[in-house]
Design an enzyme around this catalytic site. Structure first.
Site, short mmCIF file in Angstrom:
data_model
loop_
_atom_site.label_atom_id
_atom_site.label_comp_id
_atom_site.label_asym_id
_atom_site.label_seq_id
_atom_site.Cartn_x
_atom_site.Cartn_y
_atom_site.Cartn_z
N GLY A 47 0.87 -0.98 0.11
CA GLY A 47 0.11 0.08 0.04
C GLY A 47 0.99 1.26 0.23
N LEU A 93 6.67 1.80 4.35
CA LEU A 93 7.69 2.46 3.43
C LEU A 93 8.02 3.71 4.20
CD1 LEU A 93 6.05 2.00 -0.10
CD2 LEU A 93 7.69 0.31 0.91
NI NI Z 1 2.63 2.84 5.76
#
Ligand code: NI
Length: 170
Positions: A47, A93
């Site tokens: 995502g 991330l």
């Molecule tokens: Ni995240």
């Protein structure tokens, strides 16, 4: 198509505030969504939320399929129903090089708009349920490590800095 650099925890204000709702569904938005999907695949994420590329808007893209060929976007999403509670391993991330467990609803139902402005509903448990909650949190300025105790959070951020340093000297 273009890759967009991902920003890291505490390195960009967009990560830590509520994103603006999307009101215009035009070609520029659809291009942004395509670029976000490309960036998500490039970074091996399941995502990616717009604040993670420094854009303070309520847009996220998700693909939890093994084949990496079923991407979709959620725009202006709202969790309308949820049940259960479970601990799940999370990574992000924007907090590279570290993972931790957070408490999530077992199952959620989400109402959102697609890149053409059409409303739809999606529901899921497991990785999809977790991912929906994780990405929607991003759109409200919340990252998974914000759920941890101050001590644990500090430890995770230290690990992130180490990972970033290692990346820079690669
Ligand atoms: Ni995240």
């Amino acid at each position: 198509m273009a890759l967009i650099p991902v920003v890291y925890y505490s390195y960009h204000p967009a990560l830590h505030k509520q994103g603006a709702p999307v009101t215009v569904f035009d070609d520029a938005l659809r291009q942004l969504v395509r670029d976000m999907i490309e960036t998500m695949y490039h970074e091996n994420g399941v995502g990616l939320a717009a604040p993670q590329i420094g854009i303070s808007k309520q847009i996220a893209v998700i693909d939890v399929s093994n084949e990496r060929d079923k991407p979709f976007c959620i725009i202006n999403p709202v969790i309308t129903e949820k049940t259960g509670l479970e601990m799940m391993e999370a990574g992000c991330l924007s907090v590279p090089g570290t993972y931790d467990s957070v408490s999530r609803a077992t199952w959620v139902k989400v109402r959102a708009q697609n890149e053409n402005g059409e409303f739809f509903e999606i529901e899921g448990d497991g990785l999809l349920g977790h991912c929906l909650q994780h990405e929607i949190d991003h759109l409200f300025g919340k990252l998974y490590i914000d759920y941890l105790s101050p001590l644990k959070k500090k430890m995770r951020l230290k690990q992130m800095e180490k990972a970033l340093k290692a990346q820079r000297f690669k």
